[in-house]
Enzyme design. Structure first.
Site, PDB file in Angstrom:
ATOM      1  N   GLU A   7       0.844  -1.204   0.000  1.00 22.23           N
ATOM      2  CA  GLU A   7       0.000   0.000   0.000  1.00 22.23           C
ATOM      3  C   GLU A   7       0.877   1.252   0.000  1.00 22.23           C
ATOM      4  OE1 GLU A   7      -3.488   0.073   2.598  1.00 22.23           O
ATOM      5  OE2 GLU A   7      -2.882   2.081   3.236  1.00 22.23           O
ATOM      6  N   THR A  67      -3.841   4.797  -1.521  1.00 20.13           N
ATOM      7  CA  THR A  67      -4.873   5.345  -0.637  1.00 20.13           C
ATOM      8  C   THR A  67      -5.558   6.567  -1.261  1.00 20.13           C
ATOM      9  OG1 THR A  67      -3.393   6.828   0.537  1.00 20.13           O
ATOM     10  CG2 THR A  67      -3.621   4.605   1.423  1.00 20.13           C
ATOM     11  N   ARG A 105     -15.729   3.584   4.001  1.00 22.09           N
ATOM     12  CA  ARG A 105     -16.541   4.734   4.394  1.00 22.09           C
ATOM     13  C   ARG A 105     -15.669   5.970   4.518  1.00 22.09           C
ATOM     14  NH1 ARG A 105     -18.333   5.664  10.444  1.00 22.09           N
ATOM     15  NH2 ARG A 105     -16.137   6.342  10.390  1.00 22.09           N
TER      16      ARG A 105
HETATM   17  C1  LIG Z   1      -7.026  -1.665   4.702  1.00 22.93           C
HETATM   18  C2  LIG Z   1      -7.491  -0.254   5.027  1.00 22.93           C
HETATM   19  C3  LIG Z   1      -7.312   0.767   4.100  1.00 22.93           C
HETATM   20  C4  LIG Z   1      -7.760   2.069   4.376  1.00 22.93           C
HETATM   21  N1  LIG Z   1      -7.560   3.060   3.438  1.00 22.93           N
HETATM   22  C5  LIG Z   1      -8.039   4.305   3.660  1.00 22.93           C
HETATM   23  C6  LIG Z   1      -7.934   5.322   2.664  1.00 22.93           C
HETATM   24  O1  LIG Z   1      -7.351   5.114   1.605  1.00 22.93           O
HETATM   25  N2  LIG Z   1      -8.462   6.552   2.928  1.00 22.93           N
HETATM   26  C7  LIG Z   1      -9.113   6.811   4.117  1.00 22.93           C
HETATM   27  O2  LIG Z   1      -9.591   7.951   4.284  1.00 22.93           O
HETATM   28  N3  LIG Z   1      -9.234   5.879   5.081  1.00 22.93           N
HETATM   29  C8  LIG Z   1      -8.726   4.621   4.879  1.00 22.93           C
HETATM   30  N4  LIG Z   1      -8.861   3.652   5.846  1.00 22.93           N
HETATM   31  C9  LIG Z   1      -9.486   4.001   7.135  1.00 22.93           C
HETATM   32  C10 LIG Z   1     -11.032   3.860   7.111  1.00 22.93           C
HETATM   33  O3  LIG Z   1     -11.578   4.815   6.230  1.00 22.93           O
HETATM   34  C11 LIG Z   1     -11.533   4.090   8.532  1.00 22.93           C
HETATM   35  O4  LIG Z   1     -11.158   3.029   9.353  1.00 22.93           O
HETATM   36  C12 LIG Z   1     -13.027   4.409   8.659  1.00 22.93           C
HETATM   37  O5  LIG Z   1     -13.245   4.955   9.978  1.00 22.93           O
HETATM   38  C13 LIG Z   1     -13.973   3.229   8.494  1.00 22.93           C
HETATM   39  O6  LIG Z   1     -14.052   2.825   7.184  1.00 22.93           O
HETATM   40  P1  LIG Z   1     -14.792   1.425   6.837  1.00 22.93           P
HETATM   41  O7  LIG Z   1     -14.774   1.301   5.383  1.00 22.93           O
HETATM   42  O8  LIG Z   1     -14.237   0.346   7.645  1.00 22.93           O
HETATM   43  O9  LIG Z   1     -16.276   1.797   7.344  1.00 22.93           O
HETATM   44  P2  LIG Z   1     -17.563   0.918   7.627  1.00 22.93           P
HETATM   45  O10 LIG Z   1     -17.400  -0.480   7.231  1.00 22.93           O
HETATM   46  O11 LIG Z   1     -18.710   1.670   7.077  1.00 22.93           O
HETATM   47  O12 LIG Z   1     -17.643   0.939   9.225  1.00 22.93           O
HETATM   48  C14 LIG Z   1     -17.523   2.165   9.960  1.00 22.93           C
HETATM   49  C15 LIG Z   1     -18.137   2.015  11.346  1.00 22.93           C
HETATM   50  O13 LIG Z   1     -19.563   1.947  11.224  1.00 22.93           O
HETATM   51  C16 LIG Z   1     -20.069   0.732  11.766  1.00 22.93           C
HETATM   52  N5  LIG Z   1     -21.169   0.333  10.862  1.00 22.93           N
HETATM   53  C17 LIG Z   1     -21.102   0.085   9.558  1.00 22.93           C
HETATM   54  N6  LIG Z   1     -22.303  -0.182   9.042  1.00 22.93           N
HETATM   55  C18 LIG Z   1     -23.181  -0.070  10.074  1.00 22.93           C
HETATM   56  C19 LIG Z   1     -24.580  -0.199  10.199  1.00 22.93           C
HETATM   57  N7  LIG Z   1     -25.342  -0.510   9.151  1.00 22.93           N
HETATM   58  N8  LIG Z   1     -25.130  -0.020  11.408  1.00 22.93           N
HETATM   59  C20 LIG Z   1     -24.380   0.289  12.484  1.00 22.93           C
HETATM   60  N9  LIG Z   1     -23.019   0.439  12.420  1.00 22.93           N
HETATM   61  C21 LIG Z   1     -22.448   0.267  11.226  1.00 22.93           C
HETATM   62  C22 LIG Z   1     -18.895  -0.239  11.758  1.00 22.93           C
HETATM   63  O14 LIG Z   1     -19.008  -1.274  12.719  1.00 22.93           O
HETATM   64  C23 LIG Z   1     -17.745   0.712  12.053  1.00 22.93           C
HETATM   65  O15 LIG Z   1     -17.654   0.990  13.429  1.00 22.93           O
HETATM   66  C24 LIG Z   1      -8.402   2.350   5.614  1.00 22.93           C
HETATM   67  C25 LIG Z   1      -8.562   1.312   6.563  1.00 22.93           C
HETATM   68  C26 LIG Z   1      -8.121   0.023   6.284  1.00 22.93           C
HETATM   69  C27 LIG Z   1      -8.290  -1.052   7.316  1.00 22.93           C
END
Ligand SMILES: Cc1cc2nc3c(=O)[nH]c(=O)nc-3n(C[C@H](O)[C@H](O)[C@H](O)COP(=O)(O)OP(=O)(O)OC[C@H]3O[C@@H](n4cnc5c(N)ncnc54)[C@H](O)[C@@H]3O)c2cc1C
Length: 291
Positions: free
Chosen positions: A17, A48, A107
Site C-alpha cells: 500500500e 490510498t 466509508r
Molecule cells: C485496509 C485499510 C485501508 C484504508 N484506506 C483508507 C484510505 O485510503 N483513505 C481513508 O480515508 N481511510 C482509509 N482507511 C481508514 C477507514 O476509512 C476508517 O477506518 C473508517 O473509519 C472506516 O471505514 P470502513 O470502510 O471500515 O467503514 P464501515 O465499514 O462503514 O464501518 C464504519 C463504522 O460503522 C459501523 N457500521 C457500519 N455499518 C453499520 C450499520 N449498518 N449499522 C451500524 N453500524 C455500522 C462499523 O461497525 C464501524 O464501526 C483504511 C482502513 C483500512 C483497514
C-alpha cells in the site's frame, strides 16, 4: 487483473500500500521505492484515497503509474467522505476509464473537526452501501473492504463490527484487508469469528513494520491498535536510536509474517508508508516461503 483472479491463481498474494505524495520530491522517492519493491513480485499495489477525498486525482494518477511504469495491477482506495452518489459515480467512471479494476471500498474517517461520520446530503452512510453501488454499476470490479481484528474504534462491540463486515461481504466484497495489528493472536481470533459467520472470501492481514516508534504510536492511538507492552518497552528503551528502533520493529514484523504464513494466510498487505527499506528486510526473509 481483478482480486478474484489474483487470489484464485496465486498461492500467496503479496500487496503493497502506498499513498500519493504531496511534493515532486515525494513522487521521485516513491518511484525509487517501487522500483525496488516490484523486484519482490507483488500481486498488486494499492493507493490510498486522502482523507475527505483530498487526493482524488493523485490517487488515480498513481494507479496509472502503477499500470504503465511498473506493469502491475492497482487497487484504488475510495471513500464516501464528502461526496454525493452522483460524485462517487462520476469518480468511479474516471477510475474505470483509466484501467482501474480493483477498488478498496471504504466509508472513510469523519473529516477534521467532526466527532462522528455524517454523510453529505445524497451521500452514503457506510462502506457496505459503497460496495453495493460499485457492484451494481460495475459487476466485474474487484472489491476489497476493511476488516478490524481489534474492532473498529467506533463500533460498540466486536459482534456489531463483525456483523458490519458480513454486510460488506454480502454486498459483494471479494477480499478483506485488515487494519494493522501487532498481536497475531487477535488476527487469528478474528479469522475464526469470520469463519463462524460464513465469511468465505480471503482475509488478508495488514502489516505495518515499525520504523519510527513515535509515528507508529500516533497511528495506533488513532485506530485503536493494541500495542504489546513488551514491544513498547523495548522500543521505549531505544527511543533516541533510530536504527535500533528500526531493527526491533522489522524483527517483530518478520516474526509476525512468518507465523501468519505458517498459519496459511492467503497473502500479506504491507503498509509500506512509501518506503522500501523495512519491506525489503522482511521480504528477503519471507520470499522463499512465498512461492
Ligand atoms: C485496509 C485499510 C485501508 C484504508 N484506506 C483508507 C484510505 O485510503 N483513505 C481513508 O480515508 N481511510 C482509509 N482507511 C481508514 C477507514 O476509512 C476508517 O477506518 C473508517 O473509519 C472506516 O471505514 P470502513 O470502510 O471500515 O467503514 P464501515 O465499514 O462503514 O464501518 C464504519 C463504522 O460503522 C459501523 N457500521 C457500519 N455499518 C453499520 C450499520 N449498518 N449499522 C451500524 N453500524 C455500522 C462499523 O461497525 C464501524 O464501526 C483504511 C482502513 C483500512 C483497514
Amino acid at each position: 487483473m481483478r482480486l478474484p483472479d489474483l487470489f484464485s491463481t496465486q498461492k500467496f498474494v503479496l500487496s503493497i500500500e502506498i499513498f500519493p505524495p504531496k511534493t515532486a520530491e515525494g513522487d521521485q522517492a516513491l518511484k525509487r521505492s517501487l522500483e525496488t519493491l516490484v523486484g519482490y513480485n507483488p500481486a498488486f499495489i494499492s493507493c490510498t484515497y486522502g482523507a475527505g477525498g483530498s487526493t482524488q486525482e493523485r490517487t488515480l494518477a498513481w494507479c496509472q503509474e502503477i499500470h504503465q511504469q511498473f506493469g502491475l495491477p492497482s487497487m484504488s482506495h475510495f471513500t464516501c467522505v464528502g461526496s454525493t452518489v452522483e460524485e462517487l459515480t462520476s469518480w468511479l467512471s474516471s477510475a474505470v476509464a483509466l484501467g482501474v479494476r480493483n477498488i478498496m471500498a471504504l466509508r472513510g474517517d469523519p473529516p477534521a473537526g467532526q466527532e462522528t461520520f455524517r454523510p453529505v446530503d445524497g451521500g452514503l452512510k457506510n462502506a457496505n452501501e459503497l460496495v453495493e453501488l460499485i457492484r451494481r454499476l460495475y459487476p466485474d470490479m474487484g472489491i476489497g473492504v476493511a476488516g478490524y481484528p481489534e474492532k473498529h474504534v467506533e463500533a460498540p462491540s466486536m459482534d456489531a463490527d463483525l456483523a458490519n463486515l458480513k454486510r460488506k461481504v454480502d454486498a459483494g466484497a471479494d477480499a478483506v484487508f485488515t487494519q494493522l495489528f501487532f498481536v497475531n493472536a487477535n488476527f487469528f481470533a478474528f479469522r475464526d469469528r469470520c469463519e463462524q459467520l460464513g465469511i468465505r472470501i480471503p482475509i488478508v492481514p495488514g502489516i505495518m513494520p515499525i520504523t519510527d516508534f513515535a509515528r507508529i504510536r500516533r497511528i495506533t492511538s488513532m485506530c485503536g491498535t493494541v500495542f504489546p507492552d513488551a514491544l513498547a518497552s523495548r522500543l521505549e528503551a531505544v527511543k533516541d536510536d533510530a536504527q535500533a528502533q528500526f531493527d526491533i520493529g522489522v524483527d517483530h514484523a518478520i516474526q509476525q509474517c512468518e507465523e501468519l504464513q505458517r498459519e496459511g494466510v492467503p497473502g500479506i498487505h504491507f503498509y509500506a508508508l512509501n518506503k522500501s527499506d523495512a519491506c525489503v528486510r522482511i521480504l528477503d526473509q519471507l520470499i522463499g516461503k512465498a512461492d
